[in-house]
Design an enzyme around this catalytic site. Structure first.
Site, PDB file in Angstrom:
ATOM      1  N   LYS A 286       0.859  -1.193   0.000  1.00 56.16           N
ATOM      2  CA  LYS A 286       0.000   0.000   0.000  1.00 56.16           C
ATOM      3  C   LYS A 286       0.884   1.227   0.000  1.00 56.16           C
ATOM      4  CE  LYS A 286      -4.320   0.354   0.712  1.00 56.16           C
ATOM      5  NZ  LYS A 286      -5.249  -0.107  -0.336  1.00 56.16           N
TER       6      LYS A 286
ATOM      7  N   THR B  62      -3.424  -5.156   0.725  1.00 58.62           N
ATOM      8  CA  THR B  62      -2.827  -3.839   0.975  1.00 58.62           C
ATOM      9  C   THR B  62      -3.704  -3.037   1.929  1.00 58.62           C
ATOM     10  OG1 THR B  62      -3.851  -2.755  -0.952  1.00 58.62           O
ATOM     11  CG2 THR B  62      -1.724  -3.856  -1.299  1.00 58.62           C
ATOM     12  N   ASP B  63      -4.998  -3.330   1.933  1.00 56.77           N
ATOM     13  CA  ASP B  63      -5.881  -2.676   2.894  1.00 56.77           C
ATOM     14  C   ASP B  63      -5.481  -3.029   4.326  1.00 56.77           C
ATOM     15  OD1 ASP B  63      -8.582  -1.177   3.187  1.00 56.77           O
ATOM     16  OD2 ASP B  63      -8.812  -2.959   4.450  1.00 56.77           O
TER      17      ASP B  63
ATOM     18  N   ARG C 299      28.688  33.860 -10.391  1.00 53.14           N
ATOM     19  CA  ARG C 299      27.342  33.475 -10.813  1.00 53.14           C
ATOM     20  C   ARG C 299      26.516  33.143  -9.586  1.00 53.14           C
ATOM     21  NH1 ARG C 299      27.526  27.144 -13.139  1.00 53.14           N
ATOM     22  NH2 ARG C 299      28.523  26.271 -11.297  1.00 53.14           N
TER      23      ARG C 299
ATOM     24  N   GLN D 293      29.585  20.206  -8.559  1.00 53.11           N
ATOM     25  CA  GLN D 293      30.151  18.934  -8.090  1.00 53.11           C
ATOM     26  C   GLN D 293      31.014  19.153  -6.851  1.00 53.11           C
ATOM     27  OE1 GLN D 293      29.859  19.808 -11.307  1.00 53.11           O
ATOM     28  NE2 GLN D 293      29.756  18.032 -12.669  1.00 53.11           N
TER      29      GLN D 293
ATOM     30  N   HIS E 282      19.350  27.013 -12.749  1.00 58.13           N
ATOM     31  CA  HIS E 282      20.051  28.113 -13.403  1.00 58.13           C
ATOM     32  C   HIS E 282      19.339  29.454 -13.196  1.00 58.13           C
ATOM     33  CE1 HIS E 282      22.369  24.974 -15.276  1.00 58.13           C
ATOM     34  NE2 HIS E 282      21.379  24.557 -16.041  1.00 58.13           N
TER      35      HIS E 282
END
Lengths: 284, 284, 284, 284
Positions: free
Chosen positions: D12, D57-58, D169, D212, D240
């Site tokens: 789930k 899943t319930d 920058r 990096q 950017h």
């Protein structure tokens, strides 16, 4: 014990490319989003900021556009292979390239007119590394629904189970599929069309006792149709449609009125493969 | 000078309804999202928390489901009118109801199998107030593109203008349309199909000198086709596709390689109407 | 009966602007998204494609950037007024300008370092027309939650009502607010901070019998604090948190475990205003 | 050659849980979204629709809520370990459980009042399999920006390179981080707070020659601070911010007016690890 750099890669993501082919008055259109990721000898930029081995991601973007003009887009996979091989072959420091392409389909309205065709997208992931190349095709956003022919019962029960078994339910899912070709010598557009058709066929024609059963049937029929496909991975959310209880208003509800829920949802993931196909983890 | 309560309304938003009609083995499907908003004598709950006039939004949701069972969904507009009239007629404190419906279309794959049909949605807004009822139909997410037959030049120029005129550009937009019917006695599904077809036709067949010109042409042809429509409002984002400058790579680019941009975008909004149609601001 | 052009406007939407002020090593940052919409004598471009009166949306974008350099961004409202007046004053064909500004807030981490501050945004809508100017401030995405001090009972009941009354519930909402200033001579940044603080205060300090009551209290305290505010419009989704029924597992649940639901949700909309403030529909 | 079932799992997804702790008038709040994925002996449901080994899943969803009541949520990781071990220990067919938890943080406004704290989320992925347990912590949506102290030059140049080198920058990114703990005996909340603080510190204090380099610095300082962390994986989109060219308007632009772009964007991905930490691919 020291702290060291582990696996890494970099590239330009989400380059939007629309390529028009003008054959007289009749135009063709392909609408792609391209992601490039490169790996290799990139320790210096991480450790000292020396970028001598770093081809700018801006250059990668430019290459996508220039190659689209020079070579056209024969198929997602072939365009990705051209790009991947270019980066590995031309950059000494780069030994691994992955190109991920997503296509938004358009339907033709006229010689130069088109309408966007839905929320479904076609994908391809191409990997070029160590003298090898891999192609994984796929699709996202294919939403399928059966209003009947689906049961769910006989499941495991524990102290936290309250779900009632059912012999008639709505079954709906949004298909994400990825399939790996055994080679790169494939008619990719034709193979895509066939695999997609078989996934739909597998969903529609399976009388289902679980979404897992439907998943396997979809993959099985796709692999049967296309011998080039070595394995297929399917991700199928179970988009629950619950019967609304109308008894408080004096109304029955024999499979007619449902609430479609967003979350939580069941999530079924599985692989169907050929038993003689060598695994290729580097392709994924 | 005192601080007072001004206009107000409340309701249940985003009730998800999937209605199946089972006619033997062949099933029909309508997939709606319904918003209800009610207004009237609601000062007490704001000023003192006295909720005697407040029909819970949970009840509104229940009503949507019960009415879907009892009456079916003949069209978005008719279902909305049923709901709107019910709330105004049955709740003494409520004199104004607005029901907004959005339909996600499905295409048939088999007797009980369907695939979601794209990102486009159909909408309806129904207003019931003061003994009157209004219906506004619409659509969202219709993305259209011409690869040529679009120019843009002769525009105003000031000190901040750097745009170059062009005699050949891509024209693309995502149509949002809303149109008001002059009455509620309309074949709503047929009218929707016709208006949608005319909007597409207007876009495809117009040789365009501005997106405004295309907008007017789309509205004009839709109103010409369907006399029931009193006015139509169009919202057309100009989904810019810019030619990529490939000259630095020694390549020309005669309308072949474009970058599709997300934002900013031009936004063109306009109404096309019949000059003898009385305005109906309360319908919007 | 003829088909004619009705109300229309056009402009550049979603121009992204980041304005840095460098005062030595300490930098300031404002991060805005700007929408411009212009109206006036624009019939020709719609009817014939004559663009002589159309200042390109590209020029509008350029103007946003150039004005940001020349004038800075003192506040959203002042920057919007500069832009709106510029377009109306400099373009003979344009008599109406609307500038919508959204600010994404950042928090300071260092002299030139910042972190984005959450999902909440500040907005302003400035309208310049007919020699008048209006400023509407606002915010979106302010999510508030009380775990108690909220009741809901005594509501209207009909045949479709199944909701149980409650004397202790979670109350949560995502505030969207828009408030109109009576003039444009306001300390806009200070007024924004105060109104925002009062909206929070109104939510936190109100023992609530309905979300409508909380809405009114929020508006009332905001107007009390800031005499410049003529009216405030609040849109409050009731973000339902339902108690999970744990009885099947032998557990009680005295207000401890909740499921937060996405949809459907109640939607409460209302205006709180000064009774002596003239309405200004053209400001909205 | 035969077609066979490969790796698979189910569970789930997106169970929304809000857990309140009431300690007199002062309440605590944790707001989680939980995904469960189970694997094991599940071939039958795929191949024949026999669901005997399938815990619905319930039921998984119910277990999340019941455990939240019984055990509370001490930390994301401890709650995930409780759930993962429960499914593996109690279901004979299940030998592998993965629990993914996402927390939306709230800030306190009063004894029982809270405001959602931004777009950032904390995550944890817990894996229980083969008698082992792994915990991977993380965060998403941490948006950081330096207005200076970032250069980019000395990069590789080829025929498709048009980018100019720069010595000043804006550097901005939205951090996604995942870090693996060497054991499950960790003060998870304290470790999370420290790692997050170090990631911010690494970004702010690094004079950057490439994203990096910033990535490595962020990972290096986080691992230095917390010896429990064996490795950290960082995904850093380069958001950017381009200088706007204002020269056509007679204006210079010394780092003051930027356009923030959405896509394409650079995408930098890397791992920083201890060289003596054994890899644990099954944890990811």
């Amino acid at each position: 014990m020291a702290i060291v750099l582990g696996p890494n890669r970099y590239g330009k993501a989400q380059t939007r490319l629309v390529r028009v082919v003008r054959d007289g008055e009749r135009h063709e259109l392909r609408d792609l989003t391209v992601d490039v990721a490169l790996a290799g000898d990139l320790a210096a930029t991480h450790l000292t900021g020396d970028n001598a081995n770093v081809l700018p991601t801006d250059t990668q973007k430019n290459t996508v556009y220039a190659f689209a003009k020079k070579h056209g887009v024969a198929s997602l996979e072939e365009f990705g292979l051209l790009l991947g091989r270019h980066f590995v072959d031309s950059q000494p420091a780069i030994d691994h390239a992955r190109v991920t392409l997503t296509e938004q389909p358009w339907e033709r309205l006229g010689p130069y007119s088109f309408a966007r065709h839905g929320g479904e997208t076609r994908t391809a992931v191409v990997t070029v590394a160590d003298g090898q190349a891999f192609a994984v095709a796929g699709l996202d956003g294919l939403v399928l629904l059966n209003t009947t022919a689906s049961e769910f019962h006989g499941f495991a029960v524990d102290a936290y189970t309250t779900l009632s078994p059912t012999t008639d339910r709505v079954l709906a899912t949004e298909v994400s599929a990825r399939w790996r070709y055994a080679s790169t010598a494939v008619d990719f557009d034709a193979a895509f069309a066939d695999v997609r058709a078989m996934l739909v066929e597998g969903f529609v024609s399976t009388y289902s006792y679980s979404l897992q059963q439907t998943l396997y049937a979809m993959g099985q029929v796709a692999l049967s149709e296309r011998p080039e496909v070595a394995e297929i991975r399917l991700t199928l959310p179970n988009k629950h449609h619950f019967l609304v209880d109308l008894a408080p208003f004096g109304l029955d509800n024999p499979g007619e009125v449902f609430v479609a829920t967003d979350r939580p949802y069941g999530l079924i993931e599985g692989t169907v493969r050929r038993d003689d196909a060598a695994p290729a983890p580097e392709a994924w």
